[in-house]
Design an enzyme around this catalytic site. Structure first.
Site, short mmCIF file in Angstrom:
data_model
loop_
_atom_site.label_atom_id
_atom_site.label_comp_id
_atom_site.label_asym_id
_atom_site.label_seq_id
_atom_site.Cartn_x
_atom_site.Cartn_y
_atom_site.Cartn_z
N THR A 130 13.48 81.49 79.88
CA THR A 130 13.30 80.59 78.73
C THR A 130 14.63 80.04 78.22
O THR A 130 15.67 80.69 78.37
CB THR A 130 12.57 81.35 77.59
N ASP A 131 14.58 78.88 77.58
CA ASP A 131 15.79 78.31 76.96
C ASP A 131 16.30 79.18 75.82
O ASP A 131 17.44 79.04 75.39
CB ASP A 131 15.56 76.87 76.49
N GLU A 132 15.44 80.10 75.32
CA GLU A 132 15.87 80.93 74.19
C GLU A 132 17.00 81.88 74.56
O GLU A 132 17.68 82.41 73.68
CB GLU A 132 14.69 81.74 73.64
N TYR A 192 12.56 89.03 71.46
CA TYR A 192 11.91 88.36 72.59
C TYR A 192 12.97 87.78 73.53
O TYR A 192 12.96 88.03 74.74
CB TYR A 192 10.97 87.25 72.10
N LYS A 227 13.87 88.76 77.44
CA LYS A 227 13.79 87.80 78.55
C LYS A 227 15.14 87.69 79.25
O LYS A 227 15.20 87.58 80.47
CB LYS A 227 13.34 86.42 78.05
P1 NAD Z 1 1.18 83.88 77.35
O1 NAD Z 1 1.49 84.84 76.24
O2 NAD Z 1 0.18 82.81 77.13
O3 NAD Z 1 0.70 84.70 78.63
C1 NAD Z 1 1.30 85.88 79.07
C2 NAD Z 1 0.38 86.53 80.10
O4 NAD Z 1 1.01 87.71 80.59
C3 NAD Z 1 -0.98 86.95 79.53
O5 NAD Z 1 -2.02 86.56 80.42
C4 NAD Z 1 -0.87 88.46 79.43
O6 NAD Z 1 -2.12 89.12 79.55
C5 NAD Z 1 0.05 88.77 80.61
N1 NAD Z 1 0.77 90.04 80.46
C6 NAD Z 1 1.45 90.49 79.37
N2 NAD Z 1 1.95 91.71 79.61
C7 NAD Z 1 1.60 92.03 80.88
C8 NAD Z 1 1.83 93.16 81.70
N3 NAD Z 1 2.53 94.22 81.26
N4 NAD Z 1 1.33 93.17 82.97
C9 NAD Z 1 0.60 92.11 83.42
N5 NAD Z 1 0.34 91.02 82.67
C10 NAD Z 1 0.84 90.98 81.42
O7 NAD Z 1 2.58 83.30 77.80
P2 NAD Z 1 3.00 81.85 78.32
O8 NAD Z 1 3.32 81.00 77.17
O9 NAD Z 1 2.04 81.40 79.34
O10 NAD Z 1 4.39 82.23 79.02
C11 NAD Z 1 4.45 82.57 80.40
C12 NAD Z 1 5.88 82.85 80.79
O11 NAD Z 1 6.68 81.69 80.55
C13 NAD Z 1 6.54 83.97 80.00
O12 NAD Z 1 7.35 84.70 80.89
C14 NAD Z 1 7.38 83.27 78.95
O13 NAD Z 1 8.48 84.05 78.57
C15 NAD Z 1 7.79 82.04 79.73
N6 NAD Z 1 8.09 80.85 78.90
C16 NAD Z 1 7.16 80.37 78.01
C17 NAD Z 1 7.44 79.22 77.29
C18 NAD Z 1 6.46 78.66 76.29
O14 NAD Z 1 6.82 77.71 75.57
N7 NAD Z 1 5.24 79.15 76.21
C19 NAD Z 1 8.67 78.56 77.47
C20 NAD Z 1 9.59 79.09 78.39
C21 NAD Z 1 9.28 80.22 79.11
O1 TDX Z 2 3.60 79.03 62.05
C1 TDX Z 2 4.66 78.58 62.55
N1 TDX Z 2 5.47 77.78 61.80
C2 TDX Z 2 6.65 77.29 62.24
O2 TDX Z 2 7.35 76.56 61.52
C3 TDX Z 2 5.07 78.89 63.90
C4 TDX Z 2 4.21 79.77 64.77
C5 TDX Z 2 6.26 78.37 64.34
N2 TDX Z 2 7.05 77.61 63.54
C6 TDX Z 2 8.31 77.08 64.07
C7 TDX Z 2 9.25 78.11 64.67
C8 TDX Z 2 9.97 77.32 65.75
O3 TDX Z 2 11.05 76.62 65.18
O4 TDX Z 2 7.98 76.20 65.14
C9 TDX Z 2 8.92 76.32 66.22
C10 TDX Z 2 8.18 76.74 67.46
O5 TDX Z 2 7.75 78.06 67.26
P1 TDX Z 2 6.90 78.89 68.37
O6 TDX Z 2 5.74 78.08 68.79
O7 TDX Z 2 6.69 80.25 67.85
O8 TDX Z 2 7.92 78.86 69.60
P2 TDX Z 2 9.44 79.35 69.75
O9 TDX Z 2 9.77 80.42 68.80
O10 TDX Z 2 10.31 78.12 69.77
O11 TDX Z 2 9.35 79.98 71.24
C11 TDX Z 2 8.60 79.32 72.26
O12 TDX Z 2 9.40 78.62 73.16
C12 TDX Z 2 10.15 79.34 74.08
C13 TDX Z 2 7.68 80.28 73.01
O13 TDX Z 2 6.92 81.02 72.10
C14 TDX Z 2 8.46 81.18 73.90
O14 TDX Z 2 7.60 81.99 74.66
C15 TDX Z 2 9.29 80.35 74.81
O15 TDX Z 2 10.11 81.17 75.61
#
Ligand code: NAD
Ligand code: TDX
Length: 341
Positions: A123-125, A147, A151
């Site tokens: 992730t970019d985080e 988190y 990662k």
């Molecule tokens: P999500 O939370 O929607 O899904 C995570 C999945 O992983 C779920 O299906 C959960 O059941 C499964 N899981 C959790 N723990 C597990 C374990 N111990 N064994 C097997 N399965 C397990 O997440 P997402 O948003 O789809 O993110 C997927 C990946 O992409 C993650 O690695 C996250 O860090 C990365 N990522 C997400 C974002 C974003 O904006 N959502 C951005 C950058 C990177």
């Molecule tokens: O209720 C809210 N109010 C609010 O202002 C929530 C849930 C979020 N926010 C803000 C926090 C952040 O600045 O919105 C922005 C986005 O928040 P999230 O959706 O929680 O995402 P973020 O914390 O940026 O992280 C996400 O992007 C990188 C994903 O959850 C991560 O899994 C991914 O790696």
């Protein structure tokens, strides 16, 4: 190619599984997923009957489950993770376990095989907050939430298996994804579904933190390019260069969903809230010829339409475990909130 997709029942993993099977008739996909609160079998209903698809219910920290699921697989795409920053602030234990130890268990099983690629989804985080400019792949990692730190640990461990054992690891760092099937704890789906229900939209702090928004299909296409053509040991940023403050995202959601600005509430900020993420994606564009295709407004319109058409999907979620999560996370803060500034 047979790919093991871990975390394939979650948001990005289920979108990736559907796309991989659709675009690659010769591929087979195995999903291994623990089905935590964020993972749902119904996210995979479209591919459930495809003979090229199989599902294992299991934990990436369980080496027996991993060995079984990884058997005969040429590549692993590890999406499995605990993913919500706010939950990691409340309790980081499952984050350290899955996002670091789980990666170790996968890598150990992978090492035995003579396989093609271990793609670790990061992730970019991991770069931390960037006030100016854009993060490049060689920049220092400075994760600031439990988190993000977990990662970062997971991807560094994966890369150490490349340096130490020659395991063909590739790491991708994507920006904030949005689109269909996203669990409604994240900003976009929470605000879209709250707007549809006439519930408050709780913006943290001054609402001016900004993120680089990437439609999930663009992310999945980038991952397919990486799987096809990346060399081992590489790290790629994946982002669309579509930077918006949370206020801007909120305004657009309200406009597209046709909801009132009076729903906006400014609440107490997230501790350690990163101000800005922004990625330089020139490496991916130049080396693998990928560019993002979906403009933010279009992606958000598609997302709002999906949540409108799939009310049952998110109403089921919001009436379960989520209700207590939402109360504990937001109820107190909403009491002291203020409206539109
Ligand atoms: P999500 O939370 O929607 O899904 C995570 C999945 O992983 C779920 O299906 C959960 O059941 C499964 N899981 C959790 N723990 C597990 C374990 N111990 N064994 C097997 N399965 C397990 O997440 P997402 O948003 O789809 O993110 C997927 C990946 O992409 C993650 O690695 C996250 O860090 C990365 N990522 C997400 C974002 C974003 O904006 N959502 C951005 C950058 C990177
Ligand atoms: O209720 C809210 N109010 C609010 O202002 C929530 C849930 C979020 N926010 C803000 C926090 C952040 O600045 O919105 C922005 C986005 O928040 P999230 O959706 O929680 O995402 P973020 O914390 O940026 O992280 C996400 O992007 C990188 C994903 O959850 C991560 O899994 C991914 O790696």
């Amino acid at each position: 190619m047979r790919i093991l997709v871990t975390g394939g029942a979650g948001f990005i993993g289920s979108n990736f599984t559907r796309m991989a099977l659709k675009l690659n008739p010769g591929w087979k996909v195995t999903v291994l997923d623990k089905l935590t609160y964020a993972g749902r079998r119904e996210n995979l209903v479209e591919v459930e009957k495809d003979p090229r698809f199989r599902f294992f219910h299991g934990d990436i920290c369980d080496s027996d489950a991993v060995s079984l699921a990884m058997k005969d697989c040429d590549a692993v795409v590890n999406f499995a993770a605990e993913t919500h920053v706010d939950r990691s602030i409340h309790d980081s234990s499952s984050f350290v376990r899955t996002d670091i130890e789980g990666v170790r268990v996968l890598l150990e099983a992978f090492r035995e095989g003579g396989r093609r690629m271990f793609l670790q989804i990061s992730t970019d985080e991991v770069y931390g907050s960037v006030e100016h400019g854009r993060s490049g792949e060689a920049d220092r990692l400075d994760p600031r939430s439990p988190y993000a730190a977990s990662k970062a640990g997971g991807e560094l461990l994966a890369m150490s298996y490349f340096s130490t054992y020659g395991v063909p690891v590739v790491v991708t760092r994507a920006s904030n994804n949005y689109g269909p099937f996203q669990y409604p704890e994240k900003l976009v789906p929470l605000f879209v579904t709250n707007a549809m229900d006439g519930e408050p939209l709780p913006l943290y702090g001054d609402g001016l933190n900004s993120r680089d928004w990437l439609f999930v299909d663009d992310h999945c296409r980038a991952l397919l390019r990486v799987l096809e053509d990346s060399a081992p040991g590489k790290v790629y940023n994946i982002g669309a260069g579509q930077e918006h403050s949370n206020r801007e995202v909120t305004d657009l959601i309200l406009e597209i969903a046709g909801a009132s600005r009076e729903l906006v509430r400014y609440i107490e900020d997230r501790p350690g809230h990163d101000r800005r993420y922004a990625l330089d994606v020139s490496l991916l564009e130049e080396e693998l010829g990928w560019t993002a295709e979906i403009p933010f407004r279009q992606g958000l319109e598609r997302t709002v339409a999906w949540y409108r058409d799939n009310r049952g999907w998110w109403e089921t979620i919001k009436s379960g475990e989520f209700r207590e999560y939402y109360r504990s996370m937001y109820a107190g803060r909403l009491e002291g909130s203020v409206g539109e500034r």
